[in-house]
Design a protein around this motif. Structure first.
Motif, PDB file in Angstrom:
ATOM      1  N   CYS A   1      11.580 -38.348  22.582  1.00 60.33           N
ATOM      2  CA  CYS A   1      12.858 -37.788  22.139  1.00 60.33           C
ATOM      3  C   CYS A   1      13.858 -37.657  23.296  1.00 60.33           C
ATOM      4  N   HIS A   2      13.351 -37.381  24.490  1.00 60.74           N
ATOM      5  CA  HIS A   2      14.254 -36.991  25.591  1.00 60.74           C
ATOM      6  C   HIS A   2      14.335 -38.040  26.687  1.00 60.74           C
ATOM      7  N   GLN A   3      14.453 -39.292  26.307  1.00 57.04           N
ATOM      8  CA  GLN A   3      14.528 -40.362  27.298  1.00 57.04           C
ATOM      9  C   GLN A   3      15.720 -40.157  28.239  1.00 57.04           C
ATOM     10  N   ASP A   4      16.838 -39.628  27.714  1.00 54.89           N
ATOM     11  CA  ASP A   4      18.037 -39.449  28.541  1.00 54.89           C
ATOM     12  C   ASP A   4      17.786 -38.453  29.673  1.00 54.89           C
ATOM     13  N   VAL A   5      17.097 -37.347  29.325  1.00 54.89           N
ATOM     14  CA  VAL A   5      16.809 -36.342  30.354  1.00 54.89           C
ATOM     15  C   VAL A   5      15.849 -36.909  31.390  1.00 54.89           C
ATOM     16  N   TYR A   6      14.887 -37.682  30.908  1.00 54.58           N
ATOM     17  CA  TYR A   6      13.906 -38.302  31.803  1.00 54.58           C
ATOM     18  C   TYR A   6      14.602 -39.242  32.793  1.00 54.58           C
ATOM     19  N   ASP A   7      15.516 -40.063  32.279  1.00 59.50           N
ATOM     20  CA  ASP A   7      16.238 -41.000  33.146  1.00 59.50           C
ATOM     21  C   ASP A   7      17.068 -40.256  34.183  1.00 59.50           C
ATOM     22  N   LEU A   8      17.696 -39.160  33.754  1.00 59.44           N
ATOM     23  CA  LEU A   8      18.491 -38.355  34.686  1.00 59.44           C
ATOM     24  C   LEU A   8      17.599 -37.778  35.779  1.00 59.44           C
ATOM     25  N   ARG A   9      16.424 -37.266  35.401  1.00 63.08           N
ATOM     26  CA  ARG A   9      15.495 -36.668  36.356  1.00 63.08           C
ATOM     27  C   ARG A   9      15.032 -37.695  37.393  1.00 63.08           C
ATOM     28  N   GLU A  10      14.814 -38.915  36.938  1.00 66.72           N
ATOM     29  CA  GLU A  10      14.312 -39.961  37.843  1.00 66.72           C
ATOM     30  C   GLU A  10      15.332 -40.333  38.920  1.00 66.72           C
ATOM     31  N   THR A  11      16.617 -39.967  38.682  1.00 68.89           N
ATOM     32  CA  THR A  11      17.636 -40.346  39.664  1.00 68.89           C
ATOM     33  C   THR A  11      17.702 -39.377  40.837  1.00 68.89           C
ATOM     34  N   ASP A  12      17.120 -38.190  40.695  1.00 66.93           N
ATOM     35  CA  ASP A  12      17.309 -37.159  41.731  1.00 66.93           C
ATOM     36  C   ASP A  12      15.977 -36.663  42.300  1.00 66.93           C
ATOM     37  N   VAL A  13      16.046 -35.638  43.127  1.00 63.69           N
ATOM     38  CA  VAL A  13      14.868 -35.210  43.892  1.00 63.69           C
ATOM     39  C   VAL A  13      13.734 -34.648  43.042  1.00 63.69           C
ATOM     40  N   HIS A  14      14.021 -34.269  41.801  1.00 67.65           N
ATOM     41  CA  HIS A  14      12.946 -33.753  40.954  1.00 67.65           C
ATOM     42  C   HIS A  14      12.171 -34.867  40.245  1.00 67.65           C
ATOM     43  N   SER A  15      12.323 -36.101  40.717  1.00 69.28           N
ATOM     44  CA  SER A  15      11.691 -37.231  40.024  1.00 69.28           C
ATOM     45  C   SER A  15      10.166 -37.141  40.052  1.00 69.28           C
ATOM     46  N   GLY A  16       9.592 -36.515  41.085  1.00 67.51           N
ATOM     47  CA  GLY A  16       8.136 -36.409  41.160  1.00 67.51           C
ATOM     48  C   GLY A  16       7.568 -35.296  40.308  1.00 67.51           C
ATOM     49  N   VAL A  17       8.440 -34.432  39.796  1.00 73.32           N
ATOM     50  CA  VAL A  17       7.988 -33.278  39.014  1.00 73.32           C
ATOM     51  C   VAL A  17       7.880 -33.696  37.550  1.00 73.32           C
ATOM     52  N   ARG A  18       6.741 -33.359  36.925  1.00 69.31           N
ATOM     53  CA  ARG A  18       6.564 -33.717  35.527  1.00 69.31           C
ATOM     54  C   ARG A  18       7.326 -32.733  34.624  1.00 69.31           C
ATOM     55  N   CYS A  19       7.643 -33.186  33.393  1.00 70.88           N
ATOM     56  CA  CYS A  19       8.371 -32.338  32.439  1.00 70.88           C
ATOM     57  C   CYS A  19       7.684 -30.979  32.286  1.00 70.88           C
ATOM     58  N   GLU A  20       6.347 -31.058  32.104  1.00 72.02           N
ATOM     59  CA  GLU A  20       5.626 -29.838  31.748  1.00 72.02           C
ATOM     60  C   GLU A  20       5.326 -28.941  32.941  1.00 72.02           C
ATOM     61  N   SER A  21       5.688 -29.392  34.147  1.00 68.50           N
ATOM     62  CA  SER A  21       5.555 -28.495  35.291  1.00 68.50           C
ATOM     63  C   SER A  21       6.448 -27.275  35.084  1.00 68.50           C
ATOM     64  N   CYS A  22       7.632 -27.502  34.545  1.00 64.52           N
ATOM     65  CA  CYS A  22       8.526 -26.379  34.245  1.00 64.52           C
ATOM     66  C   CYS A  22       8.445 -25.984  32.777  1.00 64.52           C
ATOM     67  N   HIS A  23       8.506 -26.988  31.888  1.00 62.21           N
ATOM     68  CA  HIS A  23       8.473 -26.696  30.458  1.00 62.21           C
ATOM     69  C   HIS A  23       7.027 -26.599  29.992  1.00 62.21           C
ATOM     70  N   SER A  24       6.350 -25.538  30.341  1.00 67.13           N
ATOM     71  CA  SER A  24       4.945 -25.417  29.933  1.00 67.13           C
ATOM     72  C   SER A  24       4.877 -25.238  28.414  1.00 67.13           C
ATOM     73  N   PRO A  25       3.950 -25.956  27.776  1.00 68.78           N
ATOM     74  CA  PRO A  25       3.923 -25.964  26.311  1.00 68.78           C
ATOM     75  C   PRO A  25       3.570 -24.601  25.729  1.00 68.78           C
ATOM     76  N   LYS A  26       4.144 -24.337  24.573  1.00 69.94           N
ATOM     77  CA  LYS A  26       3.852 -23.069  23.903  1.00 69.94           C
ATOM     78  C   LYS A  26       2.962 -23.293  22.690  1.00 69.94           C
ATOM     79  N   ILE A  27       2.706 -24.549  22.367  1.00 67.61           N
ATOM     80  CA  ILE A  27       1.920 -24.856  21.175  1.00 67.61           C
ATOM     81  C   ILE A  27       1.052 -26.078  21.471  1.00 67.61           C
ATOM     82  N   ASP A  28      -0.078 -26.212  20.770  1.00 65.57           N
ATOM     83  CA  ASP A  28      -1.024 -27.277  21.126  1.00 65.57           C
ATOM     84  C   ASP A  28      -0.455 -28.667  20.856  1.00 65.57           C
TER      85      ASP A  28
END
Lengths: 151, 259
Positions: free
Chosen positions: A61-88
């Motif tokens: 769903c969030h390819q745009d956010v992923y592409d933006l992240r890859e352009t900057d210094v947070h590229s090595g950080v995974r989505c779920e490092s910050c957005h920890s899941p709340k549901i299985d």
């Protein structure tokens, strides 16, 4: 064979038989297949539900956010490092979206000054000096931290 | 009379000797009890050579002590948030100028570790993530009286939750303090390398979330895996090597203060 010895022998056989029977009844299924444990327990351990889905799932769903992240210094950080899941992982994450409030405290988990973090390439700052009254995300886009927002 | 006795004795001696030697030779040839004996260690190794052998590398030069791994582990494995039990946690070691060592890990490092020692007193400071070391010769497995904890064929120390009787012998046996009694299930609980994830080809949750890639997970038998490359590049060490546990969690840049 004397009668006494024969009786003793018979009792012995019966006891051994009972022992083997009890042992058979008490040993759980698949015990000892690979070692001194229940082999089915391996499957029990495999059957648990996972929570973390991985970046591949997020980018559906969030390819745009992923592409933006890859352009900057947070590229090595995974989505779920910050957005920890709340549901299985089997449930759609829209049921409980993993929203992060970009508070200073949250950013400080990684970016607060700590002598053990020196020379590790992670920018650190004193959160008591750097724009104390503002939230980090008011200036920094967390997905591309060096694209500073206009105030 | 005397001669006859001598001959008889000699004949008996030769007969017995022949029987012994012949019997030994025959035994060596047919090996009647081979099937009953336990398979030798080398045979097991060749049997399982096609399986993975999981291990983890921890790069202390990269760990910043943000505690994301400890948090992710709690979420992924439904470890109770409180009381403070952890399958994995991060410790901050601080060596002061006077040589004393302070080890702290408030809430397992969740929420980011903070230095409590003033800057001018610090000689050096570093983070050490800890978890079950998945020993090849695991003391906890030896201690378990019912066979409820075991080393899986792919080298992960696991707990059989339905079979554990909750005697907590394994918790006392573990030299790394990596086990605890789960207050909800009332059985021993520990890191499983996220066995449900790795058997699906995913990474353990702590490896997945680490923002600095300080944790490296992989197959020790696969020469192309990230872990094997990490071990080739870095001089690594295991925790408490003198205990001869042959653990499979390898630390890079480990200081001697770490216990």
């Amino acid at each position: 064979m004397p009668k006494l010895i024969f009786r003793l022998f018979l009792t012995f056989i019966v006891f051994v038989g009972i022992f083997i029977l009890i042992q058979k009844l008490l040993t759980p299924e698949s015990f000892g297949e690979y070692g001194h444990y229940r082999a089915n327990s391996l499957d029990d351990n495999k059957m648990r539900t996972s929570f973390y889905k991985g970046d591949a799932k997020c980018t559906e769903c969030h390819q745009d956010v992923y592409d933006l992240r890859e352009t900057d210094v947070h590229s090595g950080v995974r989505c779920e490092s910050c957005h920890s899941p709340k549901i299985d992982a089997t449930t759609d994450c829209k049921v409980m979206p993993p929203i992060v409030k970009g508070t200073n405290k949250f950013c400080a988990e990684c970016h607060a000054t700590n002598p053990a973090r020196l020379k590790k390439g992670v920018p650190q700052l004193d959160f008591k000096e750097h724009y104390v009254k503002q939230n980090c995300i008011e200036c920094h886009n967390p997905h591309a931290p060096w694209e500073l927002k206009e105030k | 009379m005397g001669t006859e006795r001598k001959v008889n004795n000699r004949r008996k001696f030769f007969q017995t000797s022949a029987a012994l030697v012949g019997g030994t030779l025959l035994y060596a040839l047919i090996k009647p009890f081979e099937a009953l004996a336990q398979p030798k260690e080398e045979e097991i190794k060749t049997d399982q050579a096609n399986l993975a052998l999981w291990g983890m590398g921890v790069d202390l030069e990269k760990c910043i002590g943000c505690g994301k791994c400890a948090e992710a582990c709690k979420i992924e494995n439904k470890v109770p948030k409180e009381p403070f039990y952890f399958r994995t946690w991060v410790e901050q070691y601080t060596v002061k100028n006077d040589g004393t060592v302070k080890i702290e890990s408030p809430n397992g490092g969740i929420g980011g570790l903070k230095q409590s020692v003033p800057d001018e007193e610090i000689f050096k400071s570093f983070m050490v993530p800890k978890l079950c070391n998945h020993c090849t010769k695991a003391p906890c497995v030896q201690a378990c009286p019912v066979g409820a904890t075991y080393i899986s064929p792919d080298g992960v120390v696991l707990v059989d939750e339905t079979y554990c009787i909750g005697c907590s012998y394994c918790i006392q046996a573990c030299p790394y303090g990596a086990r605890f009694m789960n207050p909800i299930t009332k059985v021993a609980d520990k890191c499983t390398f996220c066995y449900h994830r790795i058997s699906e080809g995913l990474q353990p949750a702590c490896v997945e979330v680490c923002p600095t890639d300080a944790r490296i997970f992989g197959d020790l038998r696969d020469k192309e895996s990230d872990l094997v490359k990490f071990l080739q590049v870095n001089p690594t060490q295991v925790l408490k090597p003198h205990l001869n546990t042959h653990s499979r969690v390898f630390y890079n840049a480990l200081s001697s203060e770490v216990k």
